[in-house]
Enzyme design. Structure first.
Site, PDB file in Angstrom:
ATOM      1  N   GLU A 121       9.173  -4.376  10.172  1.00  0.00           N
ATOM      2  CA  GLU A 121       9.609  -3.088   9.608  1.00  0.00           C
ATOM      3  C   GLU A 121      10.202  -2.208  10.709  1.00  0.00           C
ATOM      4  O   GLU A 121       9.585  -2.036  11.770  1.00  0.00           O
ATOM      5  CB  GLU A 121       8.403  -2.386   8.952  1.00  0.00           C
ATOM      6  CG  GLU A 121       8.755  -1.039   8.340  1.00  0.00           C
ATOM      7  CD  GLU A 121       7.675  -0.511   7.383  1.00  0.00           C
ATOM      8  OE1 GLU A 121       6.699  -1.237   7.095  1.00  0.00           O
ATOM      9  OE2 GLU A 121       7.837   0.640   6.927  1.00  0.00           O
ATOM     10  N   ASP A 174       0.844  -1.197   0.000  1.00  0.00           N
ATOM     11  CA  ASP A 174       0.000   0.000   0.000  1.00  0.00           C
ATOM     12  C   ASP A 174       0.883   1.251   0.000  1.00  0.00           C
ATOM     13  O   ASP A 174       0.378   2.383  -0.055  1.00  0.00           O
ATOM     14  CB  ASP A 174      -1.014  -0.009   1.142  1.00  0.00           C
ATOM     15  CG  ASP A 174      -0.379  -0.087   2.509  1.00  0.00           C
ATOM     16  OD1 ASP A 174       0.862  -0.135   2.606  1.00  0.00           O
ATOM     17  OD2 ASP A 174      -1.131  -0.115   3.505  1.00  0.00           O
ATOM     18  N   SER A 175       2.202   1.045  -0.015  1.00  0.00           N
ATOM     19  CA  SER A 175       3.131   2.156  -0.274  1.00  0.00           C
ATOM     20  C   SER A 175       2.842   2.779  -1.635  1.00  0.00           C
ATOM     21  O   SER A 175       3.369   3.841  -1.948  1.00  0.00           O
ATOM     22  CB  SER A 175       4.585   1.670  -0.218  1.00  0.00           C
ATOM     23  OG  SER A 175       4.771   0.545  -1.061  1.00  0.00           O
ATOM     24  N   LYS A 215      -0.806  -9.532   2.726  1.00  0.00           N
ATOM     25  CA  LYS A 215      -0.039  -9.065   3.881  1.00  0.00           C
ATOM     26  C   LYS A 215      -0.958  -8.183   4.706  1.00  0.00           C
ATOM     27  O   LYS A 215      -1.739  -7.398   4.151  1.00  0.00           O
ATOM     28  CB  LYS A 215       1.199  -8.297   3.435  1.00  0.00           C
ATOM     29  CG  LYS A 215       2.035  -7.770   4.607  1.00  0.00           C
ATOM     30  CD  LYS A 215       3.402  -7.335   4.173  1.00  0.00           C
ATOM     31  CE  LYS A 215       3.473  -5.983   3.518  1.00  0.00           C
ATOM     32  NZ  LYS A 215       2.956  -4.852   4.327  1.00  0.00           N
ATOM     33  N   ASP A 240      -0.920  -6.057  -0.108  1.00  0.00           N
ATOM     34  CA  ASP A 240      -1.391  -5.565   1.191  1.00  0.00           C
ATOM     35  C   ASP A 240      -2.905  -5.519   1.259  1.00  0.00           C
ATOM     36  O   ASP A 240      -3.567  -5.108   0.294  1.00  0.00           O
ATOM     37  CB  ASP A 240      -0.884  -4.131   1.417  1.00  0.00           C
ATOM     38  CG  ASP A 240       0.452  -4.093   2.111  1.00  0.00           C
ATOM     39  OD1 ASP A 240       0.723  -4.985   2.937  1.00  0.00           O
ATOM     40  OD2 ASP A 240       1.219  -3.153   1.838  1.00  0.00           O
TER      41      ASP A 240
HETATM   42  O1  KIV Z   1       3.552  -1.077   1.623  1.00  0.00           O
HETATM   43  C1  KIV Z   1       4.715  -1.491   1.522  1.00  0.00           C
HETATM   44  O2  KIV Z   1       5.427  -1.266   0.539  1.00  0.00           O
HETATM   45  C2  KIV Z   1       5.236  -2.277   2.623  1.00  0.00           C
HETATM   46  C3  KIV Z   1       6.723  -2.436   2.650  1.00  0.00           C
HETATM   47  C4  KIV Z   1       7.334  -1.223   3.209  1.00  0.00           C
HETATM   48  C5  KIV Z   1       7.105  -3.648   3.370  1.00  0.00           C
HETATM   49  O3  KIV Z   1       4.518  -2.708   3.455  1.00  0.00           O
END
Ligand code: KIV
Length: 277
Positions: free
Chosen positions: A195, A57-58, A126, A96
Site C-alpha cells: 500500500e 478493516d477499512s 490479510k 483482514d
Molecule cells: O482495509 C482495507 O480496505 C485494506 C485495503 C486498503 C487494501 O487493507
C-alpha cells in the site's frame, strides 16, 4: 459473470482459490480485487468477474464512519465477512485480521485466523506488518489459514508511521522492501499486498517474488490491484486519494434517486395506483 479476453486462465474457475492467483502470476497475468462489506454488493462484484474480494478493516472508515481502522473488532470482521461470503459464488474472499487480534502472540494470531475462517467461510486472512510476523505467518499457514501479508503503508500502525504517507522513499527502500517481501514469502505468505509504495519499488518487489503481489497506490507493476470500492465508484463525496481512479458516480446516482423519491412522496405522487394493493 463477465469473462474477458484478458484473463490468462484457460477456464474461469468455479471458485477462485489461492492456486489460481499463483497461476495468474506465473502466466504474467493480472487480477482485480475490490473491498466489499455486504452481500448485495458482493454479488454484483462477483458477477462482474472481480477475482477476489477483501473485507478490509477499512470498514471502520467506510461503513462505521470512524476516522481510522483501529476500532474494528473481530466481531465486526465476522459480521461483514459472513455477508460477503453469502453474496459470492466465484471470487476468493479474504478478510483482514483487525488491530489487536494478532499482535500479542503467535497463539493469538492463530486463534483469530481460525475463528475468522471457521465462522465466516473466507479463504484467507490479510495481516499487516513485516518480518516481525514471520512466526505468526508460519503458524497460521501450518494451521490451515492462508495469509496475505500487507506491507508498505499499514493503516493499523498509522500512529507509529506518522499518518497516511507513502512508504519506501528512503534511499535503500527497494533493497529493504524486496528483502522483507522475500522473508514473508519464505514464511508461507500466499500473496503480498503493498500500500502506498513508489511504483518502481513495488515493481521490483513483484519481480523478485514468486507469489502474486497486490497493489494499492503502488503503480501498475504488481500482479493484482485493489481499491476501496466506495473511493473508486464515487461514494466518498469527492474525498478521494490521488491514486484512486473514479469509475462511477454511484453516490451521485443515489443522491439523485433519494431526491426524486422524496419529491414524489411530498407531492403524493408515490405510491400511485400501480404501486398499491
Ligand atoms: O482495509 C482495507 O480496505 C485494506 C485495503 C486498503 C487494501 O487493507
Amino acid at each position: 459473470m463477465v469473462d474477458t479476453p484478458y484473463s490468462v486462465l484457460k477456464k474461469t474457475p468455479t471458485r477462485y482459490r489461492t492456486v489460481h492467483f499463483q497461476q495468474i502470476k506465473e502466466a504474467g497475468g493480472k487480477f482485480a480485487m475490490l473491498t466489499c462489506y455486504d452481500a448485495m454488493t458482493a454479488a454484483i462484484f462477483d458477477d462482474a468477474g472481480i477475482e477476489t474480494l477483501l473485507i478490509g478493516d477499512s470498514l471502520g472508515n467506510v461503513v462505521q464512519g470512524q476516522n481510522s481502522t483501529l476500532g474494528v473488532t473481530m466481531d465486526d470482521m465476522i459480521t461483514f465477512s459472513k455477508a460477503v461470503v453469502a453474496g459470492t459464488d466465484r471470487a476468493l474472499v479474504m478478510a483482514d485480521l483487525p488491530f489487536g487480534s494478532y499482535e500479542e502472540s503467535v497463539e493469538q494470531a492463530v486463534a483469530s485466523g481460525i475463528r475468522l475462517v471457521k465462522e465466516t467461510g473466507i479463504s484467507a486472512v490479510k495481516m499487516e506488518g513485516g518480518v516481525e510476523y514471520v512466526p505468526h505467518i508460519q503458524a497460521l499457514t501450518a494451521a490451515g489459514v492462508p495469509v496475505v501479508a500487507h506491507t508498505g503503508f499499514t493503516p493499523q500502525s498509522e500512529h507509529v508511521l506518522g499518518g497516511y504517507r507513502v512508504q519506501g522513499r528512503q534511499e535503500d527502500a527497494t533493497a529493504h522492501m524486496v528483502q522483507e517481501a522475500l522473508t514473508l514469502q519464505d514464511a508461507g505468505a500466499v500473496m503480498l499486498l503493498m500500500e502506498m509504495v513508489p511504483a518502481d519499488v513495488a515493481t521490483a518487489v513483484d519481480e523478485a517474488l514468486t507469489i502474486p503481489t497486490i497493489g494499492i497506490g503502488a503503480g501498475h507493476g504488481t500482479t493484482g490491484q485493489v481499491l476501496v470500492w466506495q473511493d473508486a465508484f464515487g461514494m466518498n463525496q469527492g474525498r478521494v486519494p490521488s491514486f484512486v481512479k473514479q469509475y462511477a458516480d454511484v453516490g451521485g446516482a443515489l443522491s439523485d434517486a433519494a431526491k426524486r423519491y422524496r419529491e414524489d412522496v411530498l407531492k403524493a405522487d408515490f405510491p400511485d395506483a400501480g404501486h398499491s394493493f
